[in-house]
Design an enzyme around this catalytic site. Structure first.
Site, PDB file in Angstrom:
ATOM      1  N   ARG A   1      22.883  77.526  20.532  1.00  0.00           N
ATOM      2  CA  ARG A   1      23.913  78.495  20.115  1.00  0.00           C
ATOM      3  C   ARG A   1      23.384  79.450  19.052  1.00  0.00           C
ATOM      4  NH1 ARG A   1      29.573  77.604  22.100  1.00  0.00           N
ATOM      5  NH2 ARG A   1      29.275  75.869  23.542  1.00  0.00           N
TER       6      ARG A   1
ATOM      7  N   TYR B   1      26.309  68.924  14.230  1.00  0.00           N
ATOM      8  CA  TYR B   1      26.299  69.982  15.242  1.00  0.00           C
ATOM      9  C   TYR B   1      27.666  70.599  15.522  1.00  0.00           C
ATOM     10  CZ  TYR B   1      24.128  72.685  18.917  1.00  0.00           C
ATOM     11  OH  TYR B   1      23.618  73.728  19.648  1.00  0.00           O
TER      12      TYR B   1
ATOM     13  N   LYS C   1      37.123  73.564  16.072  1.00  0.00           N
ATOM     14  CA  LYS C   1      37.925  72.780  17.029  1.00  0.00           C
ATOM     15  C   LYS C   1      38.845  71.804  16.307  1.00  0.00           C
ATOM     16  CE  LYS C   1      35.528  74.881  20.065  1.00  0.00           C
ATOM     17  NZ  LYS C   1      35.999  75.795  21.080  1.00  0.00           N
TER      18      LYS C   1
ATOM     19  N   ASP D   1      36.792  82.764  21.010  1.00  0.00           N
ATOM     20  CA  ASP D   1      36.921  81.314  21.211  1.00  0.00           C
ATOM     21  C   ASP D   1      38.314  80.760  20.909  1.00  0.00           C
ATOM     22  OD1 ASP D   1      35.521  78.893  21.990  1.00  0.00           O
ATOM     23  OD2 ASP D   1      35.679  78.246  19.907  1.00  0.00           O
TER      24      ASP D   1
ATOM     25  N   HIS E   1      42.568  77.834  22.920  1.00  0.00           N
ATOM     26  CA  HIS E   1      41.137  78.027  23.169  1.00  0.00           C
ATOM     27  C   HIS E   1      40.979  79.324  23.966  1.00  0.00           C
ATOM     28  CE1 HIS E   1      37.162  76.022  24.751  1.00  0.00           C
ATOM     29  NE2 HIS E   1      36.948  76.736  23.675  1.00  0.00           N
TER      30      HIS E   1
ATOM     31  N   ARG F   1      29.341  68.630  21.198  1.00  0.00           N
ATOM     32  CA  ARG F   1      30.525  67.864  20.792  1.00  0.00           C
ATOM     33  C   ARG F   1      30.529  66.513  21.488  1.00  0.00           C
ATOM     34  NH1 ARG F   1      34.440  69.347  23.019  1.00  0.00           N
ATOM     35  NH2 ARG F   1      33.708  71.181  24.109  1.00  0.00           N
TER      36      ARG F   1
ATOM     37  N   SER G   1      35.144  75.237  27.712  1.00  0.00           N
ATOM     38  CA  SER G   1      33.889  75.500  27.005  1.00  0.00           C
ATOM     39  C   SER G   1      32.798  75.971  27.964  1.00  0.00           C
ATOM     40  CB  SER G   1      33.423  74.226  26.300  1.00  0.00           C
ATOM     41  OG  SER G   1      34.418  73.805  25.398  1.00  0.00           O
TER      42      SER G   1
ATOM     43  N   CYS H   1      32.544  78.619  29.748  1.00  0.00           N
ATOM     44  CA  CYS H   1      33.031  79.166  31.017  1.00  0.00           C
ATOM     45  C   CYS H   1      33.295  80.663  30.937  1.00  0.00           C
ATOM     46  CB  CYS H   1      34.276  78.418  31.485  1.00  0.00           C
ATOM     47  SG  CYS H   1      33.908  76.753  32.043  1.00  0.00           S
TER      48      CYS H   1
END
Ligand code: GTP
Ligand code: SPV
Ligand code: MN
Length: 629
Positions: free
Chosen positions: A408, A240, A249, A316, A269, A101, A291, A293
């Site tokens: 990912r 991406y 998001k 997420d 989130h 991002r 993100s 974590c």
């Protein structure tokens, strides 16, 4: 004649062999799959601006997915993996400048700058539209524009929302079908007069004069733009993840936070998990971490404590809303996982490993010689040879990473072996506890309960975390990431905190309890003090025992931590000193942190809720007192 009428159809003979061969897609895709004039007009307008060669209306069927995947294999964007080792799966390698991002290219366009707030990049809507117009003008030439209808949450559900993504990236279409309830059923629900979100995505790489396509088309210029007041997203230049899968998001967080504030709910989130105790008591936990974590890991946790069971609901994003019984209920609006690959292995996250057995799109991982995937942390012993994420030969001693740190996997949630049966419930699950966390090498204890909802909101608002590879920039740099939402809140962060406070008032004594956790505290020697992963069950156990009133806890200046003996350490060995360090609250260091919080709050001016200023003053006072004890 409308723009749509004037566009070539599937049977048109002037196809560009260098890009997707649309004749292979079903004829149905050539004509609109809705009669809703709002949709038809919007698709026409965007097509007139971006000038695609074709329009394909996505049905969302498996056949359509397979055909698109086949086409992407033909153009080289997707590499099919070994059918025996990873059936129905593909590898994509992005452009090296398009790997995460782009927060500094992400904008919130509200009429008033203060409504976006100091933590967002703001540009006035008119000005942003003027900037975007020349970029999108002709940006889909030589390509197909896909019309992708989707539902966030079960189609027609109480907490669900609808959207359409227009995109010239078939890779994005494939991912959207995994990540959302995409297809005709969603389109059928987008009827005149209802609220739905318009999202437009172009990789910004028109194919001119029959030019050959590249494997990963994108543009050096990137704009990820949100217009919350008109429920629109315009994304340019990137293919991406969060830049391109606009349901995630852009919609489910940035736009949805604005919808949620207006209508009295929360878009967060957060992972969602169901925890069952040995006695069969069921709890639902939501946890917000920044993100990369540990949300995916916690959502799929394999308990190391006998008799406990964790089931997965989401990894997420969560949408939470008070139910008719006054309890806060949550859904996972997504239908797939877009998970971090590196660090995912049978020892750390066996559930994720077992989810990605097939039907998975991998992006920016390494390709093994037998046609499977590999990344750092997947196995203890690396393969002797592989092709790295940039397509180059790789060996363990090449001194480079085989997989990009933000590589990912995209996998349907239904493949998760620990999926909770309630994952698809339209009114969600009742939430018993909310956890806030981040990556903190120092200061923040393993687990702390807040004193009450207001203090919990203060805890969430003041989270700092070390930056990860999920966003462009410097990994490891400590920054404020309130509620793990710094890059995802679509309005003024201080107003978002006010909204959280008012939700607490609404929920009253039915509000879930709030905790702060930190799996990432390090000793002076730089090693993690807590083993994490499956062992985090021990923390969850304490959390739900607090919720059930079974443990007293110990009051410290920053909240309530486990009293000696309360954290169940049976069957694990941890040095007494490490355990002590995990819960150490150094008043001097925390007072310094309070000063930073004061400066941090100052940037929001008088929009900071009084309750948070009071929380800061109270914490300051408790720390002063403990410093003098
Ligand atoms: P996004 O998808 O970016 O929102 O991230 P996420 O929060 O779902 O992150 P994820 O669960 O994929 O975790 C990312 C990294 O954190 C991986 O490298 C994990 O190995 C690491 N991690 C997760 N849980 C733990 C833990 O309990 N302890 C330690 N030390 N590392 C962890
Ligand atoms: C994150 O960065 O928090 C993610 C990955 O979940 S992305 O969808 O790319 O934003
Ligand atoms: Mn995320």
């Amino acid at each position: 004649m409308t723009v749509i009428d004037s566009l070539p159809t599937r049977t048109d003979q002037q196809m560009n062999p260098a890009h997707i061969h649309p004749e292979k897609l079903t004829d149905a895709g050539a004509s609109p799959t809705t009669t809703n004039p709002d949709v038809l007009t919007w698709v026409e307008e965007v097509a007139a601006l971006t000038q695609p060669d074709y329009i394909h209306w996505c049905s969302g069927t498996q056949d359509e997915w397979s055909l698109l995947a086949e086409e992407l294999v033909a153009t080289g964007t997707l590499i099919p993996l070994n059918k025996n080792l990873r059936p129905g799966s593909f590898l994509a390698r992005s452009h090296p400048n398009d790997v995460a991002r782009v927060e500094d290219r992400t904008f919130i366009s509200t009429e008033r700058e203060t409504d976006a707030g100091p933590t967002n990049n703001w540009v006035a809507p008119d000005e942003m539209r003027q900037t975007l117009k020349p970029l999108f003008s002709g940006s889909m030439r030589g390509r197909t524009m896909y019309v992708v209808p989707f539902s966030m949450g079960p189609v027609g559900g109480d907490i669900s929302q609808l959207g359409i993504q227009l995109t010239d990236s078939p890779y994005a279409v494939l991912n959207m079908r995994i990540m959302t309830r995409m297809g005709q059923l969603a389109m059928d629900h987008i009827t005149p007069g209802i609220e739905w979100v318009k999202t437009v995505h172009s990789v910004g790489a028109p194919l001119l004069n029959d030019a050959d396509d590249v494997e990963w088309p994108c543009n050096d210029t990137k704009y990820i733009c949100h217009f919350p007041e008109t429920l629109e997203v315009w994304s340019f230049g990137s293919g991406y993840g969060g830049n391109a899968l606009l349901s995630k998001k852009c919609f489910a967080l940035r736009i949805a936070t604005v919808m949620a504030r207006k209508d009295g709910w929360l878009a967060e989130h957060m992972l969602l998990l169901k925890l069952t105790s040995p006695a069969g008591k069921v709890f639902h936990i939501a946890a917000a971490f920044p993100s990369a974590c540990g949300k995916t890991n916690l959502a799929m946790l394999k308990p190391t404590l006998p008799g406990w069971n964790v089931e997965t609901i989401g990894d997420d994003i969560a949408w939470l809303r008070p139910g008719t019984d006054g309890q806060l209920r949550a859904i996972n609006p997504e239908a797939g996982f877009f998970g971090v690959a590196p660090g995912t292995g049978y020892d750390t996250n066996p559930v994720a490993m077992n989810s990605i057995w097939g039907n998975t799109i991998f992006t920016n991982v390494a390709l093994t010689d037998d046609g499977d995937v590999w990344w750092e942390g997947m196995t203890k012993t690396p393969p002797a040879h592989a092709i790295d994420w940039q397509g180059n030969d790789w060996t363990p001693d090449s001194g480079r990473l085989a997989a990009h740190p933000n590589s990912r996997f995209t996998v349907p949630i239904k493949q998760c072996p620990t999926l909770a049966e309630e994952w698809n419930e339209s009114d969600g699950v009742p939430i018993d506890a909310i956890l806030f966390g981040g990556r903190r090498a120092t200061n923040v204890p393993l687990v702390t309960e807040s004193l009450d909802w207001k203090h919990g909101v203060f805890m969430g608002a003041t989270v700092s975390s070390e930056k990860t590879a999920a966003q462009e920039g410097t990994v490891g740099e400590l920054r404020r990431d309130p509620f793990g939402m710094l890059p995802f809140c679509g309005y003024n962060m201080a107003d978002y905190w006010s909204h959280w406070l008012s939700m607490g008032e609404l929920l009253g004594d039915k509000a879930p309890r709030i905790f702060q956790v930190n799996w990432f505290r390090k000793g002076d020697d730089g090693r993690f003090l807590w083993p994490g992963f499956g062992e985090n069950t021990r923390v969850l156990e304490w959390v739900v025992r607090r919720v059930s009133g079974e443990v007293e806890g110990r009051a410290v200046s920053v909240g309530t931590v486990p009293a000696p003996g309360e954290l169940n350490l049976e069957g694990m060995t941890i040095p007494e000193r490490d355990l002590e360090e995990l819960f150490t609250v150094d008043p001097e260091l925390w007072l310094a942190e309070c000063d930073l919080t004061e400066a941090y709050f100052a940037q929001f001016g008088d929009r900071i809720p009084t309750a948070l200023r009071e929380q800061l003053a109270d914490l300051h006072e408790r720390l002063e007192r403990s410093a003098h004890e």
